[in-house]
Scaffold this motif. Structure first.
Motif, PDB file in Angstrom:
ATOM      1  N   ASP A   1      28.814 -21.575 -15.113  1.00  0.00           N
ATOM      2  CA  ASP A   1      29.376 -20.435 -14.406  1.00  0.00           C
ATOM      3  C   ASP A   1      29.938 -19.466 -15.443  1.00  0.00           C
ATOM      4  O   ASP A   1      30.914 -19.786 -16.119  1.00  0.00           O
ATOM      5  CB  ASP A   1      30.490 -20.910 -13.462  1.00  0.00           C
ATOM      6  N   PRO A   2      29.360 -18.265 -15.599  1.00  0.00           N
ATOM      7  CA  PRO A   2      29.855 -17.328 -16.604  1.00  0.00           C
ATOM      8  C   PRO A   2      31.254 -16.785 -16.293  1.00  0.00           C
ATOM      9  O   PRO A   2      31.893 -16.214 -17.159  1.00  0.00           O
ATOM     10  CB  PRO A   2      28.820 -16.203 -16.609  1.00  0.00           C
ATOM     11  N   LEU A   3      31.731 -16.988 -15.082  1.00  0.00           N
ATOM     12  CA  LEU A   3      33.076 -16.538 -14.731  1.00  0.00           C
ATOM     13  C   LEU A   3      34.129 -17.591 -15.068  1.00  0.00           C
ATOM     14  O   LEU A   3      35.318 -17.317 -15.024  1.00  0.00           O
ATOM     15  CB  LEU A   3      33.152 -16.172 -13.246  1.00  0.00           C
ATOM     16  N   ARG A   4      33.660 -18.816 -15.386  1.00  0.00           N
ATOM     17  CA  ARG A   4      34.556 -19.910 -15.788  1.00  0.00           C
ATOM     18  C   ARG A   4      33.851 -20.728 -16.862  1.00  0.00           C
ATOM     19  O   ARG A   4      33.589 -21.906 -16.695  1.00  0.00           O
ATOM     20  CB  ARG A   4      34.896 -20.793 -14.583  1.00  0.00           C
ATOM     21  N   LEU A   5      33.570 -20.080 -17.982  1.00  0.00           N
ATOM     22  CA  LEU A   5      32.763 -20.678 -19.038  1.00  0.00           C
ATOM     23  C   LEU A   5      33.585 -21.606 -19.936  1.00  0.00           C
ATOM     24  O   LEU A   5      34.622 -21.216 -20.457  1.00  0.00           O
ATOM     25  CB  LEU A   5      32.128 -19.573 -19.889  1.00  0.00           C
ATOM     26  N   ASP A   6      33.087 -22.811 -20.107  1.00  0.00           N
ATOM     27  CA  ASP A   6      33.668 -23.760 -21.062  1.00  0.00           C
ATOM     28  C   ASP A   6      32.999 -23.472 -22.409  1.00  0.00           C
ATOM     29  O   ASP A   6      31.892 -23.939 -22.690  1.00  0.00           O
ATOM     30  CB  ASP A   6      33.413 -25.194 -20.609  1.00  0.00           C
ATOM     31  N   VAL A   7      33.677 -22.690 -23.243  1.00  0.00           N
ATOM     32  CA  VAL A   7      33.120 -22.218 -24.512  1.00  0.00           C
ATOM     33  C   VAL A   7      32.833 -23.378 -25.458  1.00  0.00           C
ATOM     34  O   VAL A   7      31.788 -23.408 -26.111  1.00  0.00           O
ATOM     35  CB  VAL A   7      34.065 -21.191 -25.176  1.00  0.00           C
ATOM     36  N   GLU A   8      33.749 -24.330 -25.549  1.00  0.00           N
ATOM     37  CA  GLU A   8      33.569 -25.455 -26.466  1.00  0.00           C
ATOM     38  C   GLU A   8      32.326 -26.265 -26.093  1.00  0.00           C
ATOM     39  O   GLU A   8      31.530 -26.629 -26.967  1.00  0.00           O
ATOM     40  CB  GLU A   8      34.808 -26.352 -26.456  1.00  0.00           C
ATOM     41  N   SER A   9      32.128 -26.505 -24.823  1.00  0.00           N
ATOM     42  CA  SER A   9      30.956 -27.247 -24.363  1.00  0.00           C
ATOM     43  C   SER A   9      29.671 -26.474 -24.682  1.00  0.00           C
ATOM     44  O   SER A   9      28.684 -27.056 -25.141  1.00  0.00           O
ATOM     45  CB  SER A   9      31.079 -27.506 -22.864  1.00  0.00           C
TER      46      SER A   9
ATOM     47  N   VAL B   1      24.528  -4.030 -16.135  1.00  0.00           N
ATOM     48  CA  VAL B   1      24.955  -4.431 -17.470  1.00  0.00           C
ATOM     49  C   VAL B   1      24.167  -5.687 -17.804  1.00  0.00           C
ATOM     50  O   VAL B   1      24.221  -6.673 -17.064  1.00  0.00           O
ATOM     51  CB  VAL B   1      26.470  -4.729 -17.515  1.00  0.00           C
ATOM     52  N   ALA B   2      23.391  -5.644 -18.878  1.00  0.00           N
ATOM     53  CA  ALA B   2      22.661  -6.830 -19.345  1.00  0.00           C
ATOM     54  C   ALA B   2      23.515  -7.476 -20.434  1.00  0.00           C
ATOM     55  O   ALA B   2      24.074  -6.781 -21.280  1.00  0.00           O
ATOM     56  CB  ALA B   2      21.304  -6.426 -19.909  1.00  0.00           C
ATOM     57  N   TRP B   3      23.645  -8.792 -20.395  1.00  0.00           N
ATOM     58  CA  TRP B   3      24.495  -9.477 -21.360  1.00  0.00           C
ATOM     59  C   TRP B   3      23.898 -10.828 -21.731  1.00  0.00           C
ATOM     60  O   TRP B   3      23.055 -11.376 -21.005  1.00  0.00           O
ATOM     61  CB  TRP B   3      25.908  -9.669 -20.802  1.00  0.00           C
ATOM     62  N   GLN B   4      24.344 -11.327 -22.870  1.00  0.00           N
ATOM     63  CA  GLN B   4      23.989 -12.687 -23.272  1.00  0.00           C
ATOM     64  C   GLN B   4      25.102 -13.240 -24.159  1.00  0.00           C
ATOM     65  O   GLN B   4      25.805 -12.496 -24.823  1.00  0.00           O
ATOM     66  CB  GLN B   4      22.642 -12.762 -23.960  1.00  0.00           C
ATOM     67  N   ALA B   5      25.244 -14.544 -24.107  1.00  0.00           N
ATOM     68  CA  ALA B   5      26.260 -15.238 -24.899  1.00  0.00           C
ATOM     69  C   ALA B   5      25.636 -16.505 -25.463  1.00  0.00           C
ATOM     70  O   ALA B   5      24.903 -17.202 -24.769  1.00  0.00           O
ATOM     71  CB  ALA B   5      27.467 -15.578 -24.034  1.00  0.00           C
ATOM     72  N   GLU B   6      25.939 -16.765 -26.722  1.00  0.00           N
ATOM     73  CA  GLU B   6      25.407 -17.953 -27.381  1.00  0.00           C
ATOM     74  C   GLU B   6      26.541 -18.676 -28.093  1.00  0.00           C
ATOM     75  O   GLU B   6      27.310 -18.074 -28.834  1.00  0.00           O
ATOM     76  CB  GLU B   6      24.338 -17.528 -28.393  1.00  0.00           C
ATOM     77  N   GLY B   7      26.650 -19.969 -27.824  1.00  0.00           N
ATOM     78  CA  GLY B   7      27.682 -20.784 -28.451  1.00  0.00           C
ATOM     79  C   GLY B   7      27.184 -21.384 -29.754  1.00  0.00           C
ATOM     80  O   GLY B   7      25.995 -21.660 -29.919  1.00  0.00           O
ATOM     81  N   GLU B   8      28.110 -21.603 -30.692  1.00  0.00           N
ATOM     82  CA  GLU B   8      27.750 -22.180 -31.980  1.00  0.00           C
ATOM     83  C   GLU B   8      28.917 -23.006 -32.510  1.00  0.00           C
ATOM     84  O   GLU B   8      30.065 -22.604 -32.412  1.00  0.00           O
ATOM     85  CB  GLU B   8      27.442 -21.062 -32.987  1.00  0.00           C
TER      86      GLU B   8
END
Length: 183
Positions: free
Chosen positions: A7-15, A51-58
């Protein structure tokens, strides 16, 4: 194995970072209320504006320590702002690309933020990507939006135009003073 839905509205960034995961999507521009307030009064976002968006965890390895949690965010939008020359709508393309380092607490964030150029946030299990994307797009707005060439130049009403023949030349008074000066 079925890919994990997030869920991008409740994103677990660490995971997301541990999995090297990536999210992307599109949201209606009208849903970004603070950004929409910047739009020209006569050119509010249409239902088709997005609005186009993307997020990538590292997870970045650190020699002798725990890996760092990073989130790389990109967003693009097109918004009609008010031209500061002619006051008519002007289309502005917004494109932002930011990387955020996440740490465990506010004290660590403040310490790191003072020492380096990284954007540092406190790690949360429920990051609202919608708010983060909106914040970044607002920061990406042009300071002075203008057309390259305005389609309709702003014309001042006749009663506001300066009357050139009625006003005395301000330099005439200086010339008179100069003539009176003793050498």
């Amino acid at each position: 194995m079925k890919p994990r839905t997030r869920d991008p509205l409740r994103l677990d960034v660490e995971s997301l970072a541990k999995e090297g995961g990536r999210l992307e999507g599109r949201w209606p521009l009208a849903g970004f209320e603070r950004l929409a307030q910047s739009a020209h009064a006569e050119a509010r976002p249409a239902a088709s504006d997005e609005v186009a968006w993307q997020a990538e965890g590292e997870l970045r390895p650190v020699r002798g320590g725990a890996p760092e949690v990073w989130l790389h965010v990109q967003a693009q939008a097109r918004i009609r702002l008010e031209c500061q020359r002619c006051l008519q709508p002007v289309a502005a393309s917004l494109a932002v690309q930011r990387s955020f380092r996440f740490v465990d607490d506010e004290a660590t964030a403040a310490e790191i933020d003072a020492d380096c150029e990284d954007d540092v946030l406190v790690l949360t299990r429920s990051l609202n990507m919608h708010e983060l994307v909106e914040d970044e797009l607002i920061l990406g707005l042009p300071l002075v939006p203008m057309h390259e060439t305005c389609p309709q130049p702003l014309v001042a009403p006749a009663d506001e135009l300066p009357a050139t023949e009625d006003r005395p030349n301000p330099f005439a008074a200086l010339a008179a003073l100069k003539r009176k000066e003793p050498h």
